[in-house]
Design a protein around this motif. Structure first.
Motif, PDB file in Angstrom:
ATOM      1  N   ILE A 159      37.599  31.434  29.008  1.00 35.43           N
ATOM      2  CA  ILE A 159      38.302  31.667  30.273  1.00 35.43           C
ATOM      3  C   ILE A 159      39.787  31.370  30.122  1.00 35.43           C
ATOM      4  CG2 ILE A 159      38.474  30.940  32.680  1.00 35.43           C
ATOM      5  CD1 ILE A 159      36.020  32.613  32.129  1.00 35.43           C
ATOM      6  N   ASP A 160      40.124  30.275  29.450  1.00 32.98           N
ATOM      7  CA  ASP A 160      41.536  29.933  29.251  1.00 32.98           C
ATOM      8  C   ASP A 160      42.244  30.979  28.398  1.00 32.98           C
ATOM      9  OD1 ASP A 160      41.127  27.668  30.758  1.00 32.98           O
ATOM     10  OD2 ASP A 160      40.894  26.327  29.018  1.00 32.98           O
ATOM     11  N   ALA A 161      41.541  31.516  27.391  1.00 34.20           N
ATOM     12  CA  ALA A 161      42.142  32.558  26.563  1.00 34.20           C
ATOM     13  C   ALA A 161      42.375  33.829  27.378  1.00 34.20           C
ATOM     14  CB  ALA A 161      41.250  32.855  25.364  1.00 34.20           C
ATOM     15  N   MET A 162      41.461  34.153  28.293  1.00 31.36           N
ATOM     16  CA  MET A 162      41.673  35.293  29.192  1.00 31.36           C
ATOM     17  C   MET A 162      42.905  35.066  30.063  1.00 31.36           C
ATOM     18  SD  MET A 162      37.896  36.283  30.593  1.00 31.36           S
ATOM     19  CE  MET A 162      36.580  36.834  29.524  1.00 31.36           C
ATOM     20  N   ARG A 163      43.061  33.860  30.560  1.00 33.30           N
ATOM     21  CA  ARG A 163      44.217  33.556  31.414  1.00 33.30           C
ATOM     22  C   ARG A 163      45.522  33.696  30.643  1.00 33.30           C
ATOM     23  NH1 ARG A 163      42.362  29.354  33.238  1.00 33.30           N
ATOM     24  NH2 ARG A 163      41.770  30.023  35.346  1.00 33.30           N
ATOM     25  N   ARG A 164      45.550  33.212  29.406  1.00 31.58           N
ATOM     26  CA  ARG A 164      46.759  33.352  28.587  1.00 31.58           C
ATOM     27  C   ARG A 164      47.056  34.825  28.319  1.00 31.58           C
ATOM     28  NH1 ARG A 164      44.251  28.966  25.802  1.00 31.58           N
ATOM     29  NH2 ARG A 164      43.524  30.381  24.152  1.00 31.58           N
ATOM     30  N   ALA A 165      46.005  35.608  28.057  1.00 32.64           N
ATOM     31  CA  ALA A 165      46.213  37.037  27.809  1.00 32.64           C
ATOM     32  C   ALA A 165      46.776  37.728  29.049  1.00 32.64           C
ATOM     33  CB  ALA A 165      44.895  37.685  27.385  1.00 32.64           C
ATOM     34  N   ALA A 166      46.248  37.397  30.217  1.00 32.78           N
ATOM     35  CA  ALA A 166      46.754  38.001  31.450  1.00 32.78           C
ATOM     36  C   ALA A 166      48.197  37.593  31.711  1.00 32.78           C
ATOM     37  CB  ALA A 166      45.857  37.610  32.626  1.00 32.78           C
ATOM     38  N   ASN A 167      48.559  36.380  31.388  1.00 41.30           N
ATOM     39  CA  ASN A 167      49.948  35.944  31.567  1.00 41.30           C
ATOM     40  C   ASN A 167      50.909  36.708  30.667  1.00 41.30           C
ATOM     41  OD1 ASN A 167      49.803  33.965  33.627  1.00 41.30           O
ATOM     42  ND2 ASN A 167      48.952  32.467  32.180  1.00 41.30           N
ATOM     43  N   ARG A 168      50.394  37.219  29.547  1.00 43.47           N
ATOM     44  CA  ARG A 168      51.239  38.016  28.654  1.00 43.47           C
ATOM     45  C   ARG A 168      51.294  39.479  29.064  1.00 43.47           C
ATOM     46  NH1 ARG A 168      48.420  34.862  24.824  1.00 43.47           N
ATOM     47  NH2 ARG A 168      46.985  36.598  24.449  1.00 43.47           N
ATOM     48  N   GLY A 169      50.569  39.866  30.101  1.00 46.33           N
ATOM     49  CA  GLY A 169      50.613  41.250  30.557  1.00 46.33           C
ATOM     50  C   GLY A 169      49.446  42.088  30.102  1.00 46.33           C
ATOM     51  N   CYS A 170      48.366  41.468  29.658  1.00 48.71           N
ATOM     52  CA  CYS A 170      47.171  42.200  29.228  1.00 48.71           C
ATOM     53  C   CYS A 170      46.240  42.405  30.414  1.00 48.71           C
ATOM     54  CB  CYS A 170      46.468  41.418  28.123  1.00 48.71           C
ATOM     55  SG  CYS A 170      44.912  42.131  27.555  1.00 48.71           S
ATOM     56  N   ARG A 171      45.533  43.507  30.413  1.00 52.26           N
ATOM     57  CA  ARG A 171      44.520  43.778  31.432  1.00 52.26           C
ATOM     58  C   ARG A 171      43.162  43.349  30.890  1.00 52.26           C
ATOM     59  NH1 ARG A 171      43.770  47.677  35.779  1.00 52.26           N
ATOM     60  NH2 ARG A 171      41.538  47.883  36.186  1.00 52.26           N
ATOM     61  N   VAL A 172      42.429  42.559  31.665  1.00 50.32           N
ATOM     62  CA  VAL A 172      41.112  42.063  31.263  1.00 50.32           C
ATOM     63  C   VAL A 172      40.092  42.511  32.312  1.00 50.32           C
ATOM     64  CG1 VAL A 172      39.732  40.049  30.658  1.00 50.32           C
ATOM     65  CG2 VAL A 172      42.196  40.055  30.181  1.00 50.32           C
ATOM     66  N   ASP A 173      39.186  43.365  31.915  1.00 43.52           N
ATOM     67  CA  ASP A 173      38.122  43.857  32.795  1.00 43.52           C
ATOM     68  C   ASP A 173      36.826  43.146  32.436  1.00 43.52           C
ATOM     69  OD1 ASP A 173      39.782  45.730  34.111  1.00 43.52           O
ATOM     70  OD2 ASP A 173      39.563  47.120  32.429  1.00 43.52           O
ATOM     71  N   CYS A 174      36.326  42.313  33.355  1.00 43.11           N
ATOM     72  CA  CYS A 174      35.132  41.505  33.113  1.00 43.11           C
ATOM     73  C   CYS A 174      33.953  42.045  33.909  1.00 43.11           C
ATOM     74  CB  CYS A 174      35.372  40.047  33.512  1.00 43.11           C
ATOM     75  SG  CYS A 174      36.795  39.289  32.727  1.00 43.11           S
TER      76      CYS A 174
END
Length: 608
Positions: free
Chosen positions: A161-176
């Motif tokens: 979950i924390d890695a997803m949050r870091r990715a989203a902060n960098r501008g990545c789209r995460v579809d769960c």
């Protein structure tokens, strides 16, 4: 065939350096054998689309200028032809299996191993580390597809979950997406567990999709803004988006796909759930990389996207292509490529919903979108020609009759995993199978009988005390052992040849295959198949995925399996299976491992 039916001896050539010894009730010594198939080791050199930031390893190199690249490719092709000429036992499939899955990579024969495009992950920690590592490599504009069956509490879950949050902060789209169906809820109730859907829901609220909140037609705007003719447009920021979808149909597929805008796309898939409870479970997963592999996986679970690339036929013809370009072998006609089965209709998504076609401009935009540009049959054909093919089950609706009586009919949808398994077990080129299965019922036993009835030998390892369905496992395994099992003297428990007092008494039926079974003290959650030819005439084939050998998995659950024909993966999987078997106890006919109670076994078979 299995000479003395000791599976470790039969698999010894899979483990050239010997298998690691494990603790258990019984262990066996594995004979060491030299590597017999290849004299050199291989490293994959990245093509022009790879970059140092995509995968900072020694095996990935910065692309050279186009003319130099073409020269390197011509030299590599010449080395391949020379290597093929001097290899006595290799076929065209043997060499193609060591090529990179990416169409612009070239094969370089070196003295050290590189990072293979398909890599076997053999435990829970490796899977979590791979997912977190790939999430941390994402950048602005990348897209991640995350789908698991259960997401249970624990420190490892929080890492993801924390890695997803870091990715989203960098501008990545995460579809769960997460299975929230009534079927999985019943299973969780039986086990006394829970799934952390709320964590994904809160993460999606933290990184909302502004386009859904502020649509172009102003439908989500306030009445005052509409009356004044003011429409608020989505604010473009560097922050990414997280979406969460609750799956209402049983979705047992487990995969995380990393679509990269500039780097090398990767994916992690297999049978591993996420949660600290699964850390000590024995399971397998695959990490694959390259546009062909990731595009093929995305097309299998999401359907084909609009494409403006050349067709498979045009791509495989050859004339008109620049020198050194990859050529695609049609997997439906090639005798060397194992075709796992037909793909599901391109108008169905992984959730069974129909795709909207849209205008030509929408199709053009979709073809250029990260996550869709490689979701086509051309990339799928490339992946299959290089030994990686995906099959999936895709339910599209719930059927009450099917749920009550799963043996009568399936849920609406398309189901391709069972036909692919039947083709693999019925393939006459293979006469040895090693299978690790968590669960087994009557329907799954029929799949194994396809190999046993034609004389192939099967080694099967299962958990002694699984988390669920213990009596159902024992009932199905007992039925197989009565027909094909071996007693303590390595002879069949019954006469498996045809009675000579038949109309064709001058001919005898070929003896049936032999089954040797083991039970593992650990919780073995694997769903893996290793098919071998004892003569070595064809390359070994592996099937790894999420689908259990049970009727509801075949006809009701969304599943994802992959058929892999790559020597390095087969060798590594063989080593791991030997390690599991050496720490397991052999099943004896009439022993405690085959004891079960009725009607508990029948009820468990229905539940599963």
């Amino acid at each position: 065939m299995f000479a003395s039916m000791e599976i470790t001896a039969a698999l010894a050539r899979v483990a050239p350096r010997g298998a690691p010894r494990c603790g258990g009730r019984r262990s066996f010594t594995v004979t060491k054998h030299p590597i017999s198939r290849f004299s050199g080791k291989h490293r994959v050199q990245a093509g022009p689309r790879a970059s140092r930031s995509a995968d900072a390893t020694d095996s990935v190199q910065i692309a050279t200028p186009p003319l130099a690249q073409q020269s390197l490719r011509n030299k590599a092709n010449a080395k391949r032809r020379e290597f093929s000429h001097h290899s006595s036992s290799s076929s065209s499939m043997d060499l193609s299996m060591d090529l990179s899955i990416d169409d612009d990579a070239v094969l370089v024969v070196t003295a050290t191993d590189g990072n293979p495009p398909v890599r076997l992950l053999v435990n829970y920690d490796q899977v979590i580390d791979a997912i977190v590592c790939e999430l941390d490599k994402t950048t602005h504009g990348d897209r991640v597809e995350f789908s698991v069956y259960v997401l249970e509490p624990g420190a490892s879950t929080q890492r993801v979950i924390d890695a997803m949050r870091r990715a989203a902060n960098r501008g990545c789209r995460v579809d769960c997406s997460l299975d929230c169906s009534i079927v999985s809820a019943f299973t969780r109730w039986c086990e006394g567990t829970k799934t952390e859907a709320e964590l994904l829901f809160q993460l999606a609220k933290e990184f909302p999709d502004d386009s859904l909140q502020s649509s172009g037609d102003g439908s989500s705007q306030s009445a005052d803004h509409k009356s004044a003719g003011l429409i608020t447009r989505p604010t473009k920021t560097k922050q990414g988006i997280v979406t969460f979808s609750r799956r209402t149909l049983p979705t047992h597929a487990k995969y995380v796909v990393f679509h990269r805008q500039r780097g090398v796309s990767t994916a992690v898939f297999g049978g591993v759930n996420i949660g600290d409870r699964f850390r000590c479970w024995r399971d397998f997963a695959i990490r694959c990389e390259g546009r062909a592999a990731v595009g093929a996986l995305a097309m299998c679970v999401n359907g084909e996207a609009a494409t403006f690339l050349p067709t498979v036929e045009a791509f495989s013809k050859g004339p008109g292509l620049p020198a050194g370009s990859a050529r695609v072998t049609n997997p439906t006609t090639s005798k060397h490529v194992l075709n796992p089965g037909p793909k599901k209709p391109s108008h169905l998504t992984s959730s069974g919903q129909k795709q909207t076609t849209g205008s030509r401009f929408d199709k053009f935009k979709q073809a250029l979108t990260v996550g869709s540009r490689d979701r086509n049959k051309t990339r799928d054909a490339e992946a299959r020609a290089n030994g990686l093919g995906f099959v999936a089950n895709t339910p599209s609706g719930f059927d009450v009759t099917s749920y009550v009586a799963p043996w009568l009919r399936a849920f609406p949808g398309t189901y391709h995993v069972l036909p692919a398994l039947e083709r693999l077990m019925g393939d006459t080129r293979y006469d040895e199978y090693v299978i690790a299965a968590a669960y087994l019922d009557t329907q799954g036993s029929r799949v194994l009988k396809l190999a046993l009835d034609r004389g192939a030998d099967v080694a099967l390892v299962m958990p002694r005390v699984p988390n669920v369905y213990r009596d159902a496992n024992a009932k199905a395994l007992s039925g197989l052992m009565d027909l094909y099992g071996l007693d303590g003297k390595d002879s069949p428990s019954r006469d498996t040849t045809r009675d000579t007092n038949t109309p064709k008494d001058s001919e005898k039926q070929k003896p049936k295959g032999r089954l040797v079974a083991y039970v593992c003290d650990d919780m073995l959650h694997a769903k893996v198949f290793l098919a071998r030819d004892s003569r070595g005439a064809v390359p070994d084939a592996c099937m790894i995925g999420s689908c259990n050998l049970k009727q509801r998995s075949f006809f009701q659950f969304a599943e994802l399996n992959a058929l892999i024909v790559q020597p390095l993966v087969a060798k590594q999987l063989g080593n791991e299976l030997v390690a599991i078997i050496t720490g397991s106890e052999r099943v004896v006919i009439g022993g405690p491992a085959l004891a079960y109670k009725e009607p508990k076994a029948t009820i468990e078979e229905w539940c599963g």
